[in-house]
Design a protein around this motif. Structure first.
Motif, short mmCIF file in Angstrom:
data_model
loop_
_atom_site.label_atom_id
_atom_site.label_comp_id
_atom_site.label_asym_id
_atom_site.label_seq_id
_atom_site.Cartn_x
_atom_site.Cartn_y
_atom_site.Cartn_z
N LEU A 88 -8.44 -9.93 1.66
CA LEU A 88 -8.40 -8.60 0.72
C LEU A 88 -10.12 -7.76 0.46
O LEU A 88 -9.52 -6.11 1.36
CB LEU A 88 -8.06 -8.55 -0.74
N LEU A 124 -9.62 -5.73 3.96
CA LEU A 124 -8.51 -4.82 4.10
C LEU A 124 -8.94 -3.38 3.74
O LEU A 124 -9.17 -2.53 4.16
CB LEU A 124 -7.23 -5.40 3.27
N PHE A 125 -9.47 -3.52 2.37
CA PHE A 125 -10.08 -2.69 1.53
C PHE A 125 -11.46 -1.77 2.53
O PHE A 125 -11.65 -0.54 2.44
CB PHE A 125 -10.63 -2.90 0.14
N SER A 168 -10.29 -0.42 5.46
CA SER A 168 -9.11 1.27 4.95
C SER A 168 -10.40 2.51 5.04
O SER A 168 -9.66 3.44 5.40
CB SER A 168 -8.20 0.90 4.45
N PHE A 169 -10.60 1.84 3.59
CA PHE A 169 -11.60 3.05 2.82
C PHE A 169 -12.94 3.32 3.90
O PHE A 169 -13.41 4.88 4.88
CB PHE A 169 -12.36 2.71 1.68
N PHE A 195 -10.57 6.26 6.08
CA PHE A 195 -10.48 7.14 4.98
C PHE A 195 -11.44 7.61 4.81
O PHE A 195 -10.96 8.89 3.94
CB PHE A 195 -9.60 6.50 3.82
N LEU A 196 -12.66 7.22 3.70
CA LEU A 196 -13.33 8.25 3.57
C LEU A 196 -13.73 8.77 4.47
O LEU A 196 -15.29 9.69 4.04
CB LEU A 196 -14.33 7.19 2.57
N ILE A 211 -1.94 -12.07 -3.19
CA ILE A 211 -2.72 -11.61 -3.21
C ILE A 211 -2.91 -9.86 -1.50
O ILE A 211 -3.49 -8.86 -2.19
CB ILE A 211 -5.13 -12.35 -3.12
N MET A 212 -2.65 -11.03 -0.34
CA MET A 212 -2.55 -9.74 0.42
C MET A 212 -1.37 -8.68 -0.16
O MET A 212 -1.20 -7.22 0.13
CB MET A 212 -2.81 -10.84 2.01
N GLY A 267 -2.19 -6.65 -2.69
CA GLY A 267 -3.34 -6.12 -2.48
C GLY A 267 -3.04 -4.69 -1.53
O GLY A 267 -3.38 -3.53 -1.49
N LEU A 308 -4.68 -0.31 -2.03
CA LEU A 308 -4.91 -0.35 -1.25
C LEU A 308 -3.99 1.36 -1.05
O LEU A 308 -4.96 2.60 -0.89
CB LEU A 308 -5.00 -0.73 0.07
N VAL A 326 -6.11 4.75 -2.33
CA VAL A 326 -5.97 6.22 -1.14
C VAL A 326 -5.41 7.29 -2.12
O VAL A 326 -5.78 8.17 -1.98
CB VAL A 326 -5.62 5.42 0.07
N SER A 379 -7.59 8.72 -5.04
CA SER A 379 -9.07 9.25 -4.29
C SER A 379 -8.74 11.10 -3.76
O SER A 379 -9.18 11.78 -4.44
CB SER A 379 -9.74 8.46 -3.91
#
Lengths: 92, 214
Positions: A77, A80-81, A84-85, A88-89, B34-35, B38, B42, B46, B49
Motif C-alpha cells: 500500500l 502505491l501511495f 502515485s503521489f 501527482f504532486l 488492503i490493496m 487502498g 488513493l 488525489v 488534494s
C-alpha cells in the motif's frame, strides 16, 4: 497464532482506548488546525488500526513470519501511495 | 470434530502449524483487501488534494453524529468479536454464540444507520447522477466527493454484509459442535476479516466526515 490466550481485561482496555481516540478524532476535527487537521486525524486512525491489529487480531502474540505477512500488505500500500503521489504532486 | 485428533489435517505436522497456516492464508487475503480499498483511498486522496475547498464544503453535508455513532458501533462489534474468539479458545459454545450474535446485531445496526444516511442523501439530492444538486461554484467537484463517498462506503457495507453472513455460518457451526478449545480457527479467521472491515471504517470516518469541520 494464539496458543497464548489473551486476557479479557486486555480487550476491554484496548476497547476503552479506541473509544477515547474516537472522541479525540471528533473533538480535534472541530478545532481549527489548518493543514494539521488531516495529519492529526490520520495519526489517530493509524494508532487505532495499530491497536486493533496488535490486540484484537492477536498479531502481538504471533510469530515473526506472521508479522512479515501483515507488513507485506501495508508495505505494498505504501508503494502505491508513494509512487502515485511522487507523480501527482510533482506535476506542474 | 471437536475431538483434537480429528481436527488435525494430514498435511500438517501438528495443530500449531495448521493454525499458523490458516492465519498466514487469511493475512494474504487481507493484503489483497488492503490493496483493494487502498486503491479507492488513493483516488480519494488525489482528488482531495486537487479539489480541497470543494471537498471541505461537501464533507460538511455528511452527518457526523450518525457517522460517529456508526464508528462506535463497529468498535463495539470488534470487541464482541474478540470476546467470541476468546470464548472459543476456552471451548465454551453458548458464550461463543452469544458474542457472535452480538457482533451480528451491532454489524446490522451499522448497516441500518448507513441505509438511513443514504436515504437522507437521496432526499437532499446529493446522490451523484441526474438528480444531483449542489448550489455554488463547487458543484461538479462536490459530486466527485460524493461519488467517492458512495462507492467507498457501499464497498465497505458490502464487506459488512458478507461479514454478517460469515458470522451466521460460524454460529451454525458452533451450535453443531464443530469447534473445541483445540480447534476454533475458523472463528478466529472470521474475526480477522471482521476486524479488518472495522479498520477500513476507522479510516473512512475521519477522511469522509471530518474533512473541514472547524
Amino acid at each position: 497464532m494464539a496458543t497464548h490466550i489473551v486476557e479479557k481485561k486486555t480487550y476491554y482496555t484496548v476497547f476503552a482506548a479506541l473509544m477515547v481516540f474516537l472522541a479525540a478524532t471528533i473533538g480535534i476535527a472541530y478545532i481549527h488546525l489548518g493543514k494539521l487537521n488531516v495529519v492529526a486525524a490520520l495519526a489517530i486512525a493509524f494508532v487505532k488500526a495499530w491497536l486493533i491489529i496488535l490486540y484484537f487480531m492477536h498479531v502481538r502474540y504471533s510469530s515473526r513470519l506472521l508479522w512479515i505477512f501483515v507488513g507485506a500488505g501495508f508495505f505494498w500500500l505504501a508503494i502505491l501511495f508513494a509512487l502515485s503521489f511522487a507523480d501527482f504532486l510533482t506535476r506542474l | 470434530m471437536s475431538d483434537p485428533s480429528t481436527a488435525l489435517a494430514h498435511q500438517f505436522d501438528d495443530i500449531e502449524q495448521q493454525h499458523e497456516s490458516a492465519s498466514l492464508g487469511m493475512w494474504i487475503f487481507l493484503a489483497t483487501e488492503i490493496m483493494f480499498f487502498g486503491a479507492l483511498f488513493l483516488g480519494y486522496s488525489v482528488y482531495r488534494s486537487a479539489y480541497s475547498p470543494a471537498y471541505s464544503e461537501a464533507s460538511r453535508h455528511l452527518d457526523v453524529v450518525l457517522g460517529g455513532i456508526n464508528t462506535a458501533v463497529l468498535l463495539c462489534s470488534s470487541l464482541t468479536m474478540a470476546l467470541a474468539v476468546h470464548a472459543a479458545q476456552l471451548g465454551g459454545r453458548r458464550t461463543v454464540v452469544m458474542f457472535l450474535l452480538a457482533t451480528i446485531i451491532l454489524g446490522s445496526t451499522f448497516l441500518g444507520i448507513k441505509g438511513l444516511e443514504y436515504y437522507h442523501k437521496y432526499e437532499e439530492h446529493l446522490i451523484p447522477g441526474a438528480h444531483f444538486e449542489f448550489p455554488g461554484p463547487n458543484g461538479p467537484r462536490a459530486q466527485i466527493f460524493f461519488s467517492f463517498y458512495f462507492v467507498m462506503t457501499a464497498m465497505h457495507a458490502l464487506h459488512m454484509v458478507v461479514g454478517v453472513g460469515i458470522m451466521l455460518v460460524m454460529i451454525l457451526l458452533t451450535i453443531r459442535r464443530r469447534f473445541s478449545a483445540s480447534y476454533y480457527f475458523p472463528i478466529e479467521m472470521a474475526g480477522l476479516y471482521w476486524h479488518f472491515v472495522d479498520i477500513v471504517w476507522v479510516f473512512l470516518f475521519p477522511l469522509l466526515y471530518l474533512v473541514d469541520r472547524s
